[in-house]
Each structure stands twice: as C-alpha cells, then as structure tokens.
Design a protein around this motif. Structure first.
Motif, PDB file in Angstrom:
ATOM      1  N   TRP A 129       1.221  19.108 -15.199  1.00  0.00           N
ATOM      2  CA  TRP A 129       0.541  18.782 -16.460  1.00  0.00           C
ATOM      3  C   TRP A 129       1.244  17.656 -17.206  1.00  0.00           C
ATOM      4  O   TRP A 129       0.586  16.854 -17.871  1.00  0.00           O
ATOM      5  CB  TRP A 129       0.372  20.039 -17.322  1.00  0.00           C
ATOM      6  CG  TRP A 129      -0.661  20.966 -16.740  1.00  0.00           C
ATOM      7  CD1 TRP A 129      -0.477  22.237 -16.300  1.00  0.00           C
ATOM      8  CD2 TRP A 129      -2.046  20.658 -16.486  1.00  0.00           C
ATOM      9  NE1 TRP A 129      -1.641  22.755 -15.787  1.00  0.00           N
ATOM     10  CE2 TRP A 129      -2.621  21.806 -15.891  1.00  0.00           C
ATOM     11  CE3 TRP A 129      -2.845  19.537 -16.683  1.00  0.00           C
ATOM     12  CZ2 TRP A 129      -3.962  21.850 -15.509  1.00  0.00           C
ATOM     13  CZ3 TRP A 129      -4.178  19.581 -16.305  1.00  0.00           C
ATOM     14  CH2 TRP A 129      -4.719  20.729 -15.726  1.00  0.00           C
ATOM     15  N   LEU A 133      -0.880  14.465 -18.220  1.00  0.00           N
ATOM     16  CA  LEU A 133      -1.010  14.020 -19.613  1.00  0.00           C
ATOM     17  C   LEU A 133      -0.520  12.586 -19.809  1.00  0.00           C
ATOM     18  O   LEU A 133      -0.911  11.921 -20.766  1.00  0.00           O
ATOM     19  CB  LEU A 133      -0.214  14.950 -20.539  1.00  0.00           C
ATOM     20  CG  LEU A 133      -0.859  16.299 -20.849  1.00  0.00           C
ATOM     21  CD1 LEU A 133       0.151  17.243 -21.488  1.00  0.00           C
ATOM     22  CD2 LEU A 133      -2.066  16.119 -21.774  1.00  0.00           C
ATOM     23  N   VAL A 260      -0.671  12.671 -27.845  1.00  0.00           N
ATOM     24  CA  VAL A 260      -0.846  13.577 -26.703  1.00  0.00           C
ATOM     25  C   VAL A 260      -2.326  13.950 -26.537  1.00  0.00           C
ATOM     26  O   VAL A 260      -3.027  14.215 -27.507  1.00  0.00           O
ATOM     27  CB  VAL A 260       0.045  14.842 -26.853  1.00  0.00           C
ATOM     28  CG1 VAL A 260      -0.333  15.657 -28.089  1.00  0.00           C
ATOM     29  CG2 VAL A 260      -0.027  15.720 -25.613  1.00  0.00           C
ATOM     30  N   GLY A 261      -2.791  13.909 -25.296  1.00  0.00           N
ATOM     31  CA  GLY A 261      -4.181  14.257 -25.036  1.00  0.00           C
ATOM     32  C   GLY A 261      -5.157  13.139 -25.339  1.00  0.00           C
ATOM     33  O   GLY A 261      -6.351  13.267 -25.073  1.00  0.00           O
ATOM     34  N   ARG A 264      -2.695   7.866 -22.542  1.00  0.00           N
ATOM     35  CA  ARG A 264      -1.790   8.154 -21.432  1.00  0.00           C
ATOM     36  C   ARG A 264      -0.850   6.964 -21.236  1.00  0.00           C
ATOM     37  O   ARG A 264      -1.303   5.855 -20.908  1.00  0.00           O
ATOM     38  CB  ARG A 264      -2.601   8.421 -20.161  1.00  0.00           C
ATOM     39  CG  ARG A 264      -3.572   9.598 -20.335  1.00  0.00           C
ATOM     40  CD  ARG A 264      -4.266   9.943 -19.048  1.00  0.00           C
ATOM     41  NE  ARG A 264      -4.871   8.773 -18.415  1.00  0.00           N
ATOM     42  CZ  ARG A 264      -5.354   8.766 -17.167  1.00  0.00           C
ATOM     43  NH1 ARG A 264      -5.279   9.865 -16.439  1.00  0.00           N
ATOM     44  NH2 ARG A 264      -5.882   7.680 -16.662  1.00  0.00           N
ATOM     45  N   MET A 353       1.040  24.534 -23.746  1.00  0.00           N
ATOM     46  CA  MET A 353      -0.025  23.714 -23.149  1.00  0.00           C
ATOM     47  C   MET A 353      -1.223  24.564 -22.767  1.00  0.00           C
ATOM     48  O   MET A 353      -2.363  24.210 -23.041  1.00  0.00           O
ATOM     49  CB  MET A 353       0.480  23.061 -21.855  1.00  0.00           C
ATOM     50  CG  MET A 353       1.329  21.874 -22.054  1.00  0.00           C
ATOM     51  SD  MET A 353       1.727  21.272 -20.386  1.00  0.00           S
ATOM     52  CE  MET A 353       3.036  20.160 -20.810  1.00  0.00           C
ATOM     53  N   ALA A 358      -6.860  21.308 -22.806  1.00  0.00           N
ATOM     54  CA  ALA A 358      -6.984  19.859 -22.993  1.00  0.00           C
ATOM     55  C   ALA A 358      -7.575  19.526 -24.356  1.00  0.00           C
ATOM     56  O   ALA A 358      -7.097  18.635 -25.051  1.00  0.00           O
ATOM     57  CB  ALA A 358      -7.844  19.276 -21.879  1.00  0.00           C
ATOM     58  N   TRP A 362      -5.692  17.561 -27.606  1.00  0.00           N
ATOM     59  CA  TRP A 362      -6.357  16.419 -28.237  1.00  0.00           C
ATOM     60  C   TRP A 362      -6.394  16.650 -29.749  1.00  0.00           C
ATOM     61  O   TRP A 362      -6.108  15.754 -30.547  1.00  0.00           O
ATOM     62  CB  TRP A 362      -7.760  16.326 -27.651  1.00  0.00           C
ATOM     63  CG  TRP A 362      -8.547  15.116 -28.015  1.00  0.00           C
ATOM     64  CD1 TRP A 362      -8.569  13.931 -27.350  1.00  0.00           C
ATOM     65  CD2 TRP A 362      -9.455  14.988 -29.117  1.00  0.00           C
ATOM     66  NE1 TRP A 362      -9.433  13.069 -27.978  1.00  0.00           N
ATOM     67  CE2 TRP A 362      -9.991  13.684 -29.065  1.00  0.00           C
ATOM     68  CE3 TRP A 362      -9.855  15.837 -30.149  1.00  0.00           C
ATOM     69  CZ2 TRP A 362     -10.915  13.217 -30.002  1.00  0.00           C
ATOM     70  CZ3 TRP A 362     -10.783  15.373 -31.076  1.00  0.00           C
ATOM     71  CH2 TRP A 362     -11.304  14.065 -30.994  1.00  0.00           C
TER      72      TRP A 362
END
Ligand SMILES: *Cc1c(COP(=O)(O)O)cnc(C)c1O
Length: 508
Positions: A129, A133, A260-261, A264, A353, A358, A362
């Motif tokens: 992950w 991510l 994050v989310g 990238r 996480m 996901a 976000w």
C-alpha cells in the motif's frame, strides 16, 4: 496574577514532583519476592561492592510518580497539538488494539519464519500500500524515523552514483526553508550542502535552482508540500531539470498528509521519499515512539535499497538478509539497523490505512487542508500570514509582523498558550520567515476544537496589542517550572542526578 502559596508546593493538579531517586525510602519494595534459597554468589571471582542503587519504593508511590510525570507533558490525548510539520493527529485506539495482538506483539525477529507468516504478510501488505499510494516500485521499511529515512534514501543515491562511476558528485541542493534534518543528513554522508533561496511567495526559486545545477550535483532534497505550507507548483519541472543534470530527486515526505490519496509522488518524478508513519499514518509520535520512516524508491534506486527485505513466493513469506540473494536488493548498501523495522508501527499504520480505505485517505488530505485553511482564514485579520497566496496546504504559517511594537514575541505567545492548555505551535521555523508560527491542526480536530483554539489565539494577540508585554514575559503561570532557561538547558544540560550522600551510604 496572584500566586497562592501552598504547603506542599502543589497547585491543584499541578503537583510538585521530586525525582524518583529523591523519593527513595530504603527497605520499601513494589513487589514481593521469595527469600532466596541460597546466598551463594554465582559471579565467579567478581564481588559486588554495594547495592545497585535503585530507589526503594512501594507500588502506590511508583504509580503516582509516573502518573504525575505523565501529566506534566502536553499530549495529543489531552488537547489539540498544533505543532506544524509534525502532523500530531489522533492515534486511533483501534490501532493500539491491533498492535497488542500476541501474534504481532509477542514475536521475535529470530523466530523461524514458518512461525511468523502472518506478521511477514502484514509487513508485505503495508509495503504494497505504501508503494501504491506513492506510485513507487520499491520500499525500504527498516528506517526508524524520518531523519533515518533521509539517511537511507541518500545512501541509496550515493551507492547508485558510485556504481555509475559518478562518485565525484559531492554537492546536494537544499532549499533554505528545509527542515534541519535535510542538510544534516547530506552533511553526515559527506556531501557539501548548497542552499537554494526561496521566492518572495514561499516557493523554491526555480531560476536559482537551475543556475546551481551542474555535473557535481548529486541530488536535490526538496519537501513537498514545503515547510511554508505550500505545494511546490514547479515540482514537475524541478524533477525534469534535476534529472537532466544527472542528479537524483530526494523528496522529504514528512508533509505527505496534505496530499495522501490525491497526489502520487512517483508521478511527480521523485526518486526517493521517506514517509513518517508517525505523522501521516497516525502512529504515536515522540515520547510515545518509536517512530518509523519507510522510504519509497524509484526503479533506478531499488537495487541499492538496504537489507533486509520481506519476500513472497510459492513457499510463503521470508526475510532476505544477504544482498543479491533470495530476492534481496542486488546491490544493497547494507543494513541500517538490526532486524526489519518497527513492527508495532507497521501494525498501527496498516490498521489506519485499512480502516480509512482509499476514499477515507483521500478525505484525510482534504480535511487536513480544509482545517488549516479555516485556521488561517479566521486568524488572518489579527495575525499576518507569512505568504498571502490565498490558500495554504495542511498548515498555516504566520510571521510576527502583527506583533511589531507590542514588545511581545512569538516565544511569549507560545508560552502563554501553555497556560491556555495547548501545546505551542512550531515557532521560528521555517527559518526564512521572521518569528514564524507554523500551525498544523490536522484533520482529526473538530470545528468546535478549532474554534476554541482560534478564540484563544485571537485573545492572546489582542492582549499583546493592548500593551500587556510584562504579563507575557511571566508566562507560563500554570506550569510546574514556569519559564525555563532553554538556551542554558541546551548548552549546559544536567543529565545526571547526584545524590547528596554517596549511594552506598544512603542505602545503609
Ligand atoms: C518531522 C520531519 C522530519 C524528520 O522526521 P523524524 O521522524 O522526526 O526524524 C523531516 N522533515 C520534515 C519536514 C519534518 O516535518
């Protein structure tokens, strides 16, 4: 402020607590141990010269001592902790529960791998992950903190360049606004640090950066979003020119919480980036440590990653410990620490996480940025935003222009915040901002808490502007030791308690 003298020196819940050694009461003991069946010494020719010097205390005294000490620290479990750049978010109790499962908590790294398949699978899943991510092909999990991750990434860069016959690249470019660990890391490996100036609006000066690139530059170390709380809008172009010059792009990922989310780093052209699990992924921070600073690596750097590495094949999970063998990185620069990293942090980060998913991650970034902008918007008529670009990322940065001519400094405001029950914000960092106040509320604070914090900040600034500088100089009033001589403590630390009487005598 009237001081009420008390017999004990205590002030309500604010207890005057002596060192545990000063509370020594010989003969007392917190546990009942059976009488030894023999007094025969098993130390060969070595004879003990006296007691070991541990204080004698009954269990309730020990309990009270440590509980009282724990109350002397501000903590994320007691109030908002707006320390900018540190992402002091709530540590979910679910994570703690997972980390205490015996299959994760009671294992040893030297156990046969057949008995720890679940733990290794967890490490492998976390790695998956983190790579997903960040859109990066590899990750090294062993670094024990962000700064350790920087060391890891820069050592991989160094190893890759040596292998290419480019060991002559000795210069590392670091923006003026960088966290102190960046130049320190580069210098620790023997690089020369070259500072890149910031533009008037708080970004890296692209023209200045281009002018500094050359055949002796090994890497740039850049934080994104940067420590001014701003997204480096030229980041793709920065990556391009750095690569064109044959150098690597190290990204300080401590501020990953803001993106994050949503973004990238691999898509931006990053070659190596550490992720502070104890910031973005909610594992405990500082005194609650240890931390954990995994480093994601590009394809060019992956072969130089540290050992060990968890490998998955038809026979299950195993740990590859020798470079170039069993799936370990081919040209690994070696080991960064004993064993495989901070297991407890891995469990907590993965629990975080998985519980967010996901869409949840976000939302984390969105809410962190929204909260910081709310603080900035509600304070900017009394405090001066350092860069008034309209919006900030996940932290709001103010300078001390608003305090001009009040006689009150950023430090005084920070000390007064302690009386108000809040940990101070990050102050005097980044260095490019005069009297900086860097406030990061994180996404885990409610609007009610933010409103209370904002009200408190507004009232302190108003008090400063109303000519009460003298009052500020005395703050904090509600702290066990009031205002400390911080320079003295740093320059001449007293790290050892010296008993009034030698221990052997005291024990008699
Ligand atoms: C926290 C931080 C670091 C260092 O991380 P540690 O885990 O404290 O070693 C580096 N850079 C930035 C921008 C940070 O905020």
């Amino acid at each position: 402020m009237t001081e009420v003298a008390t017999f004990t020196g205590n002030r309500g819940l604010d207890i005057e607590e002596k060192l545990i050694f000063e509370q020594d009461s010989p003969g007392h003991c917190g546990v009942d141990l059976p009488e030894p069946t023999t007094d025969e010494l098993r130390l060969g020719g070595v004879k003990p010269r006296g007691g070991v010097g541990l204080p004698g205390l009954a269990e309730p005294t020990v309990m009270r001592h440590y509980t009282r000490l724990s109350r002397m620290n501000m903590a994320i479990d007691t109030a908002l902790y707006p320390l900018g750049s540190c992402t002091m978010k709530h540590n979910p109790r679910l994570n703690e529960r997972m980390a205490r499962l015996p299959g994760f908590a009671d294992i040893h790294p030297l156990q046969p791998v057949a008995t720890v398949q679940g733990a290794l699978e967890l490490i492998d899943t976390l790695a998956h992950w983190l790579k997903t991510l960040t859109a990066m092909p590899a990750v090294a999990l062993s670094p024990a903190a962000g700064a350790h991750g920087e060391l890891c990434g820069m050592m991989a860069i160094h190893a890759a360049q040596e292998a290419r016959g480019e060991g002559h690249r000795r210069r590392v470019l670091v923006p003026e606004s960088a966290h102190g660990t960046n130049p320190a890391t580069a210098a620790a490996i023997g690089y020369t640090v070259d500072a890149i100036p910031a533009t008037a609006d708080g970004h890296v000066d692209l023209a200045a950066l281009k002018a500094k690139l050359g055949p002796d530059v090994a890497a740039i170390m850049l934080t994104n979003p940067n420590t001014c709380g701003l997204f480096e809008r030229d980041i793709v172009e920065i990556a391009r020119v750095v690569h064109e010059a044959g150098a690597f792009f190290y990204c300080d990922g401590a501020n990953f919480n803001a993106i994050v989310g949503r973004v990238r780093p691999g898509d931006l052209g990053v070659d190596a980036m550490h992720i502070n699990l104890h910031k973005t992924f909610s594992t405990p921070h500082g005194g609650g440590g240890p931390g954990s600073g995994p480093v994601v690596l590009s394809a060019a750097l992956a072969p130089y990653a540290p050992i060990s590495a968890v490998v998955h094949d038809a026979n299950g999970f195993r740990v590859a410990e020798h470079k170039g063998r069993d799936g370990a990185p081919e040209h690994s620069f070696g080991r960064l620490k004993a064993f495989h990293g901070q297991m407890g942090m891995f469990v907590r980060a993965l629990a975080y996480m998985m519980s967010h998913g996901a869409d949840g991650l976000w939302q984390v970034a969105s809410d962190a940025v929204l909260n910081a902008n709310y603080v900035q918007a509600r304070l900017k008529d009394v405090l001066t935003p350092a860069f008034d670009n309209g919006y900030c990322m996940h932290e709001a940065l103010f300078d001390d222009r608003a305090l001009k001519d009040t006689g009150v400094t950023t430090l005084d405001i920070a000390k007064a915040m302690i009386d108000e029950g809040f940990h101070p914000m990050t102050m005097y960092f980044p260095l490019v901002v005069h009297g900086a106040m860097l406030i990061e509320p994180t996404e885990t604070e409610s609007k009610a808490t933010l409103d209370q914090f904002i009200g408190m900040m507004r009232s302190l600034v108003e008090k400063a502007k109303s000519g009460q500088a003298e009052w500020f100089k005395g703050a904090p009033y509600h702290a066990p030791r009031r205002r400390l001589d911080e320079t003295g403590a740093a320059r001449k630390p007293v790290l050892r308690w010296t008993p009034d009487a030698p221990l052997a005598q005291a024990a008699e």
